[in-house]
Scaffold this motif. Sequence first.
Motif, PDB file in Angstrom:
ATOM      1  N   SER A 152      -3.949 -57.883  79.832  1.00 20.71           N
ATOM      2  CA  SER A 152      -3.834 -58.957  80.454  1.00 20.71           C
ATOM      3  C   SER A 152      -3.974 -59.068  82.067  1.00 20.71           C
ATOM      4  O   SER A 152      -4.677 -59.730  82.629  1.00 20.71           O
ATOM      5  CB  SER A 152      -2.096 -59.399  80.368  1.00 20.71           C
ATOM      6  OG  SER A 152      -1.982 -59.782  78.856  1.00 20.71           O
ATOM      7  N   LYS A 153      -3.570 -57.737  82.671  1.00 17.64           N
ATOM      8  CA  LYS A 153      -3.874 -57.623  84.179  1.00 17.64           C
ATOM      9  C   LYS A 153      -5.330 -57.500  84.250  1.00 17.64           C
ATOM     10  O   LYS A 153      -5.834 -57.903  85.233  1.00 17.64           O
ATOM     11  CB  LYS A 153      -3.057 -56.163  84.426  1.00 17.64           C
ATOM     12  CG  LYS A 153      -3.437 -55.900  86.009  1.00 17.64           C
ATOM     13  CD  LYS A 153      -2.783 -54.485  86.501  1.00 17.64           C
ATOM     14  CE  LYS A 153      -3.026 -54.391  87.938  1.00 17.64           C
ATOM     15  NZ  LYS A 153      -2.681 -53.057  88.347  1.00 17.64           N
ATOM     16  N   ALA A 154      -5.895 -56.771  83.234  1.00 17.45           N
ATOM     17  CA  ALA A 154      -7.289 -56.662  83.591  1.00 17.45           C
ATOM     18  C   ALA A 154      -8.314 -58.027  83.656  1.00 17.45           C
ATOM     19  O   ALA A 154      -8.937 -58.230  84.491  1.00 17.45           O
ATOM     20  CB  ALA A 154      -8.081 -55.664  82.309  1.00 17.45           C
ATOM     21  N   TYR A 155      -7.898 -58.717  82.479  1.00 19.40           N
ATOM     22  CA  TYR A 155      -8.075 -60.299  82.635  1.00 19.40           C
ATOM     23  C   TYR A 155      -8.100 -61.014  83.770  1.00 19.40           C
ATOM     24  O   TYR A 155      -8.808 -61.694  84.373  1.00 19.40           O
ATOM     25  CB  TYR A 155      -7.847 -60.851  81.317  1.00 19.40           C
ATOM     26  CG  TYR A 155      -8.744 -62.084  80.792  1.00 19.40           C
ATOM     27  CD1 TYR A 155      -9.304 -61.852  79.453  1.00 19.40           C
ATOM     28  CD2 TYR A 155      -9.093 -63.178  81.330  1.00 19.40           C
ATOM     29  CE1 TYR A 155     -10.413 -62.633  79.141  1.00 19.40           C
ATOM     30  CE2 TYR A 155      -9.750 -64.036  80.915  1.00 19.40           C
ATOM     31  CZ  TYR A 155     -10.592 -63.828  79.798  1.00 19.40           C
ATOM     32  OH  TYR A 155     -11.425 -64.751  79.262  1.00 19.40           O
TER      33      TYR A 155
ATOM     34  N   HIS B 149      -8.889 -67.347  79.237  1.00 22.25           N
ATOM     35  CA  HIS B 149      -7.656 -66.685  79.967  1.00 22.25           C
ATOM     36  C   HIS B 149      -6.561 -67.425  79.517  1.00 22.25           C
ATOM     37  O   HIS B 149      -5.765 -68.086  80.433  1.00 22.25           O
ATOM     38  CB  HIS B 149      -7.858 -67.066  81.505  1.00 22.25           C
ATOM     39  CG  HIS B 149      -6.964 -65.897  82.405  1.00 22.25           C
ATOM     40  ND1 HIS B 149      -6.988 -66.369  83.693  1.00 22.25           N
ATOM     41  CD2 HIS B 149      -6.465 -64.976  82.039  1.00 22.25           C
ATOM     42  CE1 HIS B 149      -6.245 -65.298  84.292  1.00 22.25           C
ATOM     43  NE2 HIS B 149      -5.745 -64.558  83.399  1.00 22.25           N
ATOM     44  N   VAL B 150      -6.299 -67.028  78.281  1.00 20.65           N
ATOM     45  CA  VAL B 150      -4.844 -67.507  77.700  1.00 20.65           C
ATOM     46  C   VAL B 150      -3.556 -66.915  78.284  1.00 20.65           C
ATOM     47  O   VAL B 150      -2.447 -67.482  77.905  1.00 20.65           O
ATOM     48  CB  VAL B 150      -4.986 -67.386  76.132  1.00 20.65           C
ATOM     49  CG1 VAL B 150      -6.030 -68.065  75.431  1.00 20.65           C
ATOM     50  CG2 VAL B 150      -5.100 -65.755  75.933  1.00 20.65           C
ATOM     51  N   ALA B 151      -3.619 -65.974  78.951  1.00 17.85           N
ATOM     52  CA  ALA B 151      -2.477 -65.372  79.534  1.00 17.85           C
ATOM     53  C   ALA B 151      -2.342 -65.907  80.750  1.00 17.85           C
ATOM     54  O   ALA B 151      -1.310 -65.500  81.601  1.00 17.85           O
ATOM     55  CB  ALA B 151      -2.265 -63.966  79.634  1.00 17.85           C
ATOM     56  N   ARG B 152      -2.868 -66.963  81.381  1.00 19.79           N
ATOM     57  CA  ARG B 152      -2.635 -67.429  82.702  1.00 19.79           C
ATOM     58  C   ARG B 152      -1.326 -68.117  82.887  1.00 19.79           C
ATOM     59  O   ARG B 152      -1.191 -67.999  83.960  1.00 19.79           O
ATOM     60  CB  ARG B 152      -3.772 -68.341  83.035  1.00 19.79           C
ATOM     61  CG  ARG B 152      -4.148 -68.866  84.483  1.00 19.79           C
ATOM     62  CD  ARG B 152      -5.254 -69.686  84.563  1.00 19.79           C
ATOM     63  NE  ARG B 152      -5.364 -70.749  83.890  1.00 19.79           N
ATOM     64  CZ  ARG B 152      -6.389 -70.977  83.004  1.00 19.79           C
ATOM     65  NH1 ARG B 152      -7.210 -70.122  82.329  1.00 19.79           N
ATOM     66  NH2 ARG B 152      -6.320 -72.092  82.390  1.00 19.79           N
ATOM     67  N   HIS B 153      -0.957 -68.876  82.056  1.00 20.86           N
ATOM     68  CA  HIS B 153       0.080 -69.896  82.280  1.00 20.86           C
ATOM     69  C   HIS B 153       1.290 -69.413  81.280  1.00 20.86           C
ATOM     70  O   HIS B 153       1.441 -70.062  80.085  1.00 20.86           O
ATOM     71  CB  HIS B 153      -0.088 -71.208  82.225  1.00 20.86           C
ATOM     72  CG  HIS B 153      -1.162 -71.608  83.234  1.00 20.86           C
ATOM     73  ND1 HIS B 153      -0.909 -71.364  84.495  1.00 20.86           N
ATOM     74  CD2 HIS B 153      -2.238 -72.345  83.143  1.00 20.86           C
ATOM     75  CE1 HIS B 153      -1.997 -72.174  85.284  1.00 20.86           C
ATOM     76  NE2 HIS B 153      -2.861 -72.426  84.583  1.00 20.86           N
TER      77      HIS B 153
ATOM     78  N   PHE C  17      -0.121 -69.785  74.962  1.00 20.44           N
ATOM     79  CA  PHE C  17      -0.082 -68.495  75.540  1.00 20.44           C
ATOM     80  C   PHE C  17       0.226 -67.299  74.758  1.00 20.44           C
ATOM     81  O   PHE C  17       0.932 -67.205  73.750  1.00 20.44           O
ATOM     82  CB  PHE C  17       1.227 -68.596  76.583  1.00 20.44           C
ATOM     83  CG  PHE C  17       1.670 -67.411  77.142  1.00 20.44           C
ATOM     84  CD1 PHE C  17       0.913 -66.895  78.314  1.00 20.44           C
ATOM     85  CD2 PHE C  17       2.539 -66.474  76.736  1.00 20.44           C
ATOM     86  CE1 PHE C  17       1.034 -65.739  78.963  1.00 20.44           C
ATOM     87  CE2 PHE C  17       3.006 -65.147  77.314  1.00 20.44           C
ATOM     88  CZ  PHE C  17       2.236 -64.780  78.373  1.00 20.44           C
ATOM     89  N   ARG C  18      -0.391 -66.197  75.181  1.00 20.48           N
ATOM     90  CA  ARG C  18      -0.206 -64.947  74.585  1.00 20.48           C
ATOM     91  C   ARG C  18      -0.774 -63.836  75.346  1.00 20.48           C
ATOM     92  O   ARG C  18      -1.320 -64.289  76.722  1.00 20.48           O
ATOM     93  CB  ARG C  18      -0.862 -64.941  73.081  1.00 20.48           C
ATOM     94  CG  ARG C  18      -2.483 -65.020  73.218  1.00 20.48           C
ATOM     95  CD  ARG C  18      -3.172 -64.803  71.905  1.00 20.48           C
ATOM     96  NE  ARG C  18      -4.587 -65.017  71.941  1.00 20.48           N
ATOM     97  CZ  ARG C  18      -5.419 -64.355  72.325  1.00 20.48           C
ATOM     98  NH1 ARG C  18      -4.976 -63.033  73.043  1.00 20.48           N
ATOM     99  NH2 ARG C  18      -6.806 -64.569  72.348  1.00 20.48           N
TER     100      ARG C  18
END
Length: 302
Positions: free
Chosen positions: A192-195, A259-263, A269-270
Amino acid sequence: MNSEHFGWKPLSRRDISTRDVTLLEGVSDHLLLPLKTWLADYLRDSSEVMGRVALQLHVALDTPDPEKLVETISVKERSHLLDAVDAALHLDKGLWWELDVTGPERAMEAGLAPWIPDYRWPKGSKVAAVERLDDMLADAGSAFEVDWRQRCLRRRVDATVTAAVEQAISMDAGRHLEAAWAATYGRHPDPSKAYDEAVRAVEAAAIPVVLPKSTQDSLGKVLAHLRDAASKWELAIEGRNGGDVTPVREMISLLWKGHVARHPGSPGFRRQRQDEAQMAVHLAASLVHWFTTGAIRRRDVG
């Protein structure tokens, strides 16, 4: 210098594609003793680094003995040896000093043969020791190699791909791209951080080109502008469509909408997956390079 630099492979594997070679995770049986020996020898030269490695891995020592530390780590969990090597490389300021300040020495044999380097690291230097580590990991078929830029270990990636990413890292958006690369291929990946960092890298490269008067816009705004004002932009490769920016817009859309982990808390979200992060960082590297080198540019209407 390891055998890969000469393009050599064992006879029994010369007809096997590189993609078919399985890299070994963790510490295999044949790597265990060489890695323990290397780590103990390396830590012996610096009691400060040894102490910090012990603290990092939560190992209690009653004597400053590198062999005892290495044995304690390997008995607890073999793979922790890689964590110890990773920490030692990153914490050793002596290694950093050699790489950034003193540098290598000119080889007396330079020019005698094409395979002899013009410069080399002195025997006994920390860099020479780390080069031996890199060779060892390659020869053992390890999934990890030395990351000379970050001074740590990273997951082994095709050399051509690595070179392309390192070129993009040298650009202005490199801070985010470098963080994305480390979070993707480091010893402890954080997809998630990488994305997140991959997206920020493209924003840092694209916004000054596409929306130069803005400092707060997002990649979504870049995407919308390239859609609404597509006729004002072109690609360096004209192709059959006169440099139409649709291919780049689709690449940005893939990165942005994936970028599904954005919000957090929003529908859908995941956490990002590792395969998504890997694809995102390489996609971002291409986009960063194109935006910062003028491969994506305004059309000359004159």
